[in-house]
Scaffold this active site. Sequence first.
Site, short mmCIF file in Angstrom:
data_model
loop_
_atom_site.label_atom_id
_atom_site.label_comp_id
_atom_site.label_asym_id
_atom_site.label_seq_id
_atom_site.Cartn_x
_atom_site.Cartn_y
_atom_site.Cartn_z
N TYR A 204 42.64 32.44 51.11
CA TYR A 204 41.35 31.85 51.47
C TYR A 204 41.42 31.43 52.93
CZ TYR A 204 40.43 32.13 46.58
OH TYR A 204 40.22 32.63 45.31
N ARG B 175 33.86 37.61 49.70
CA ARG B 175 34.96 37.51 48.75
C ARG B 175 35.48 38.91 48.41
NH1 ARG B 175 31.23 33.48 47.29
NH2 ARG B 175 32.13 31.47 46.75
N ARG C 26 36.95 50.62 54.55
CA ARG C 26 36.90 52.08 54.57
C ARG C 26 37.43 52.65 55.88
NH1 ARG C 26 37.37 54.00 50.88
NH2 ARG C 26 35.50 53.53 49.73
N CYS D 143 30.48 46.88 46.59
CA CYS D 143 29.90 45.65 47.15
C CYS D 143 28.82 45.11 46.21
CB CYS D 143 29.27 45.90 48.51
SG CYS D 143 30.43 46.21 49.83
N ARG E 114 42.80 37.69 44.61
CA ARG E 114 41.54 37.19 45.14
C ARG E 114 41.69 36.73 46.58
NH1 ARG E 114 37.22 35.13 42.39
NH2 ARG E 114 36.50 35.20 44.52
N GLU F 275 26.83 37.74 45.53
CA GLU F 275 27.28 36.61 44.73
C GLU F 275 26.09 36.00 43.98
OE1 GLU F 275 30.12 34.67 44.06
OE2 GLU F 275 31.25 36.33 44.92
N ARG G 107 39.25 27.00 47.14
CA ARG G 107 40.49 26.85 46.37
C ARG G 107 41.53 26.08 47.19
NH1 ARG G 107 41.64 29.82 41.71
NH2 ARG G 107 43.31 28.28 41.63
#
Length: 121
Positions: free
Chosen positions: A108, A90, A63, A75, A7, A78, A116
Amino acid sequence: MYVRGIRGATTVEENVEQEILDKTSELLRTIVEENNVNPADICSVFVTVTADVDDVFPALAIRNMPGWEMVPLMCSLEIPIKDSLQKCIRLMLHANTEKEQGDMRHVYLHEAKKLRPDLCE
């Protein structure tokens, strides 16, 4: 060999194409470096954005990176949670690796460090 999720998240200050592409590229490069993976090891990349990031698809940055032309990208928006971090991009990479899940380094950057703090140094 396992498929592991990695992540990462970042933020932009403004909803403008070049900043979105630059911050997405920065995030992906950092994830790749921190986890020592290459495009041939990546099964797919899932990209999400908050609703206020709509000037360009962030996946375009991926890409256009050498070696990433054939990596499947997706894509999505959220979930719009009240008071959540805005202008956020993200990534979730799915990678083939011999590493254990605990060895994966999640990344992050910028204001996304708030998501986080336990993973940010």
